[in-house]
Design a protein around this motif. Structure first.
Motif, PDB file in Angstrom:
ATOM      1  N   ARG A   1      15.519  24.220  19.635  1.00  0.00           N
ATOM      2  CA  ARG A   1      14.612  24.704  20.673  1.00  0.00           C
ATOM      3  C   ARG A   1      14.689  26.220  20.813  1.00  0.00           C
ATOM      4  O   ARG A   1      13.667  26.898  20.977  1.00  0.00           O
ATOM      5  CB  ARG A   1      14.922  24.028  22.006  1.00  0.00           C
ATOM      6  N   ARG A   2      15.909  26.782  20.742  1.00  0.00           N
ATOM      7  CA  ARG A   2      16.039  28.238  20.847  1.00  0.00           C
ATOM      8  C   ARG A   2      15.345  28.938  19.674  1.00  0.00           C
ATOM      9  O   ARG A   2      14.697  29.978  19.845  1.00  0.00           O
ATOM     10  CB  ARG A   2      17.520  28.621  20.901  1.00  0.00           C
ATOM     11  N   ALA A   3      15.482  28.355  18.478  1.00  0.00           N
ATOM     12  CA  ALA A   3      14.835  28.953  17.312  1.00  0.00           C
ATOM     13  C   ALA A   3      13.319  28.908  17.440  1.00  0.00           C
ATOM     14  O   ALA A   3      12.608  29.861  17.086  1.00  0.00           O
ATOM     15  CB  ALA A   3      15.285  28.245  16.039  1.00  0.00           C
ATOM     16  N   GLU A   4      12.787  27.781  17.961  1.00  0.00           N
ATOM     17  CA  GLU A   4      11.338  27.674  18.127  1.00  0.00           C
ATOM     18  C   GLU A   4      10.833  28.652  19.173  1.00  0.00           C
ATOM     19  O   GLU A   4       9.762  29.260  19.021  1.00  0.00           O
ATOM     20  CB  GLU A   4      10.968  26.236  18.512  1.00  0.00           C
ATOM     21  N   GLU A   5      11.596  28.823  20.262  1.00  0.00           N
ATOM     22  CA  GLU A   5      11.186  29.783  21.292  1.00  0.00           C
ATOM     23  C   GLU A   5      11.201  31.208  20.748  1.00  0.00           C
ATOM     24  O   GLU A   5      10.316  32.012  21.059  1.00  0.00           O
ATOM     25  CB  GLU A   5      12.107  29.660  22.504  1.00  0.00           C
ATOM     26  N   ALA A   6      12.209  31.525  19.931  1.00  0.00           N
ATOM     27  CA  ALA A   6      12.269  32.859  19.341  1.00  0.00           C
ATOM     28  C   ALA A   6      11.087  33.087  18.393  1.00  0.00           C
ATOM     29  O   ALA A   6      10.506  34.173  18.359  1.00  0.00           O
ATOM     30  CB  ALA A   6      13.594  33.047  18.596  1.00  0.00           C
TER      31      ALA A   6
ATOM     32  N   GLU B   1       4.794  19.703  22.436  1.00  0.00           N
ATOM     33  CA  GLU B   1       6.031  19.037  22.836  1.00  0.00           C
ATOM     34  C   GLU B   1       6.499  18.138  21.695  1.00  0.00           C
ATOM     35  O   GLU B   1       5.719  17.385  21.120  1.00  0.00           O
ATOM     36  CB  GLU B   1       5.806  18.204  24.096  1.00  0.00           C
ATOM     37  N   ARG B   2       7.781  18.217  21.396  1.00  0.00           N
ATOM     38  CA  ARG B   2       8.377  17.384  20.346  1.00  0.00           C
ATOM     39  C   ARG B   2       9.304  16.353  20.988  1.00  0.00           C
ATOM     40  O   ARG B   2      10.213  16.713  21.725  1.00  0.00           O
ATOM     41  CB  ARG B   2       9.151  18.245  19.346  1.00  0.00           C
ATOM     42  N   ILE B   3       9.054  15.098  20.684  1.00  0.00           N
ATOM     43  CA  ILE B   3       9.829  14.001  21.247  1.00  0.00           C
ATOM     44  C   ILE B   3      10.538  13.282  20.106  1.00  0.00           C
ATOM     45  O   ILE B   3       9.880  12.753  19.208  1.00  0.00           O
ATOM     46  CB  ILE B   3       8.931  13.011  22.009  1.00  0.00           C
ATOM     47  N   PRO B   4      11.857  13.262  20.104  1.00  0.00           N
ATOM     48  CA  PRO B   4      12.575  12.602  19.005  1.00  0.00           C
ATOM     49  C   PRO B   4      12.253  11.104  18.933  1.00  0.00           C
ATOM     50  O   PRO B   4      12.166  10.428  19.961  1.00  0.00           O
ATOM     51  CB  PRO B   4      14.057  12.828  19.357  1.00  0.00           C
TER      52      PRO B   4
ATOM     53  N   VAL C   1      14.670   2.899  21.276  1.00  0.00           N
ATOM     54  CA  VAL C   1      13.687   1.833  21.133  1.00  0.00           C
ATOM     55  C   VAL C   1      12.422   2.344  20.452  1.00  0.00           C
ATOM     56  O   VAL C   1      11.846   1.699  19.580  1.00  0.00           O
ATOM     57  CB  VAL C   1      13.350   1.229  22.511  1.00  0.00           C
ATOM     58  N   ARG C   2      11.966   3.568  20.827  1.00  0.00           N
ATOM     59  CA  ARG C   2      10.756   4.118  20.227  1.00  0.00           C
ATOM     60  C   ARG C   2      10.928   4.297  18.727  1.00  0.00           C
ATOM     61  O   ARG C   2      10.024   4.012  17.939  1.00  0.00           O
ATOM     62  CB  ARG C   2      10.449   5.460  20.879  1.00  0.00           C
ATOM     63  N   GLY C   3      12.098   4.763  18.309  1.00  0.00           N
ATOM     64  CA  GLY C   3      12.351   4.928  16.891  1.00  0.00           C
ATOM     65  C   GLY C   3      12.412   3.604  16.154  1.00  0.00           C
ATOM     66  O   GLY C   3      11.921   3.472  15.026  1.00  0.00           O
ATOM     67  N   ALA C   4      13.023   2.595  16.784  1.00  0.00           N
ATOM     68  CA  ALA C   4      13.104   1.278  16.148  1.00  0.00           C
ATOM     69  C   ALA C   4      11.724   0.660  15.986  1.00  0.00           C
ATOM     70  O   ALA C   4      11.408   0.051  14.963  1.00  0.00           O
ATOM     71  CB  ALA C   4      14.002   0.356  16.972  1.00  0.00           C
ATOM     72  N   VAL C   5      10.880   0.808  17.022  1.00  0.00           N
ATOM     73  CA  VAL C   5       9.520   0.280  16.932  1.00  0.00           C
ATOM     74  C   VAL C   5       8.750   0.980  15.815  1.00  0.00           C
ATOM     75  O   VAL C   5       8.040   0.350  15.025  1.00  0.00           O
ATOM     76  CB  VAL C   5       8.797   0.445  18.281  1.00  0.00           C
TER      77      VAL C   5
END
Length: 487
Positions: free
Chosen positions: A222-227, A257-260, A264-268
């Motif tokens: 996140r810090r790298a993206e903000e920079a 926005e990035r959501i990992p 459960v979301r990843g398994a689905v």
């Protein structure tokens, strides 16, 4: 005197390789009993309370709430035989080693007595836990404990319990193309850092003894993206862009926005992607007059009286219809063994049903649904739904389904083309039941109409079988008396 034993995150079953710490149930210094839950973790399938196989005093915890640990990573250490919180170790002892040079994680060798082997239950999770771990001995490195190595194995020493965490060794390996030791144990963390070109050696870990956690890497990303965004708002060879935009100029675009994709979301996501890539699915659908089914349900519930038991739900009736249809068309209660190029017809129906929860979409499974009546199926659906809402479903209750019923009508929609719940062969989708104009007995009337859709694996059957299954379901919805022939 007590012996300090290390309890590692157990294999929670179904191929899960990591879990996120949701809530610690014990503190350092607490006395725990054998099989007492010590931490609540969230896997890709369920929330699980993990019991400790040792009884004693907690001397250290590993991992903060919200962090992820791989299977086999240390969870906590317990001083077996202690009755009070242990004192800090001697200053000369390195973290992770006792004053006598024995690691707190070491189990006694075969033939030696051990409080841990007598106190540990070995039942990490009922039905999914590991057995008692095999005894093993680690090589003691003299330079870490400051004493010469013993020429021959000595009897198992009795060590003082330690409140400090076991030191995490620096993992030597390639980081962003360079060699060097890094305080990180998770291969997932190292891979994430490589993908985003994060130099782990420049990070300060927030875990025990500076261990770098996934949260640390996420923060660095996140810090790298903000920079990077800040650089794009600055002219290449001059000061920042003018503060006041000109009239009519477009406002700067907001950052995405990035959501990992995990939990459960990843398994689905993984399961649905695999389903679409492996299964050649097809969908057929039909509208059905559900007026008689709704009338039959009302009669059943009226016959039970005010206190005659739980009400029969529409979903329970549809589930019972599905089990009757699968008895007629067993091709759809099967799976495909791609390695052997065989269709495996399954002897029993374990009926899954889609349930939306705050954690995402889950599919609890009603075991042996083919042996149950509508009332029994309804009671089990209600029980599993409540467990799903509270996040207390076990992995065993979320796996092993052979056919899935998806009632998306509760969301106010009429139709859908559901994706098969891999590795099953079919899924029945049910839309909302609502009043619509319908030709009944040769006249136009307002009837309760529902759309049914069947998505099936075209490898296990052709359209004729799928159409026959769906038509039988529709006939039972329109004339529930049809079920009497199979009851």
């Amino acid at each position: 005197m007590a012996q300090v034993l290390e309890f590692k995150l157990p294999d929670l079953g179904e191929g899960l390789t990591e879990a996120e710490i949701v809530r610690w149930l014990v503190e350092v210094g607490d006395v725990v009993a054998i099989d007492q839950p010590v931490v609540e973790v969230e896997t890709a399938k369920a929330m699980v309370e993990v019991p400790c196989p040792y009884g004693g005093v907690v001397t250290a915890r590993f991992g903060e709430e919200g962090s992820e640990l791989p299977v086999g990573a240390p969870l906590l250490t317990v001083a077996v035989g202690a009755t009070e919180a242990p004192a800090p170790p001697a200053p000369s002892a390195a973290p992770g080693s006792s004053a006598s040079g024995a690691s707190s994680a070491d189990a006694p060798a075969a033939g030696e007595s051990s409080a841990g082997s007598e106190s540990g239950s070995g039942n990490v999770l009922v039905g999914y836990g590991t057995g008692a771990p095999a005894a093993r001995r680690r090589r003691i490195r003299p330079e870490r404990v400051g004493t010469p190595a013993a020429p021959a194995p000595a009897p198992a020493p009795v060590v003082e319990p330690e409140p400090e965490p076991v030191a995490v060794p620096a993992v030597a390996g390639e980081v962003n193309g360079q060699q060097g030791p890094v305080a990180v144990v998770s291969p997932l963390v190292r891979r994430l850092a490589r993908q985003h070109e994060i130099d782990l050696r420049r990070l300060t870990g927030s875990g025990p003894d500076g261990l770098i956690l996934r949260a640390d890497v996420d923060s660095a990303i996140r810090r790298a993206e903000e920079a990077a965004r800040a650089q794009t708002r600055t002219a290449p060879d001059g000061p920042a862009v003018a503060e006041a935009p000109t009239a009519g100029a477009a406002a700067p675009a907001a950052a995405a926005e990035r959501i990992p994709l995990r939990g459960v979301r990843g398994a689905v996501a993984d399961k649905l992607s695999r389903s679409r890539s492996e299964i050649p699915d097809a969908t057929c659908w039909v509208d059905a007059d559900a007026t008689e089914l709704m009338a039959a349900r009302a009669a059943m519930n009226a016959a039970s009286g005010p206190s005659g038991g739980p009400k029969v739900s529409v979903l329970a009736l549809l589930a019972r219809i599905c089990t009757a249809a699968l008895a007629r068309y067993p091709e759809l209660n099967s799976t495909v063994d791609t390695a052997a190029r065989e269709i495996v017809r399954l002897p029993g129906v374990h009926l899954g049903f889609a349930a939306q929860t705050e954690r995402g979409l889950v599919v609890p499974v009603v075991r042996d649904a083919h042996t149950r009546n509508a009332e029994s199926i309804g009671a089990e659906i209600a029980r599993l739904t409540e467990l799903a809402r509270t996040g207390k479903l076990s992995p065993a209750q979320l796996t092993g389904g052979t056919f899935t019923l998806n009632n998306y009508g509760v969301f106010g929609v009429d139709g859908s083309t559901p994706i098969i719940n891999h590795p099953e062969a079919a899924m029945l989708g049910v839309g909302r039941i609502m009043p619509k104009p319908w030709v009944h007995n040769g006249e136009l009337a307002v009837r309760q109409v529902v759309q049914l859709s069947l998505t099936f694996d075209h490898r296990v059957c052709d359209g004729g079988t799928a159409g026959g299954f769906l038509r039988y379901v529709a006939d039972c919805v329109e004339q529930p008396a049809v079920l009497l022939r199979t009851l």
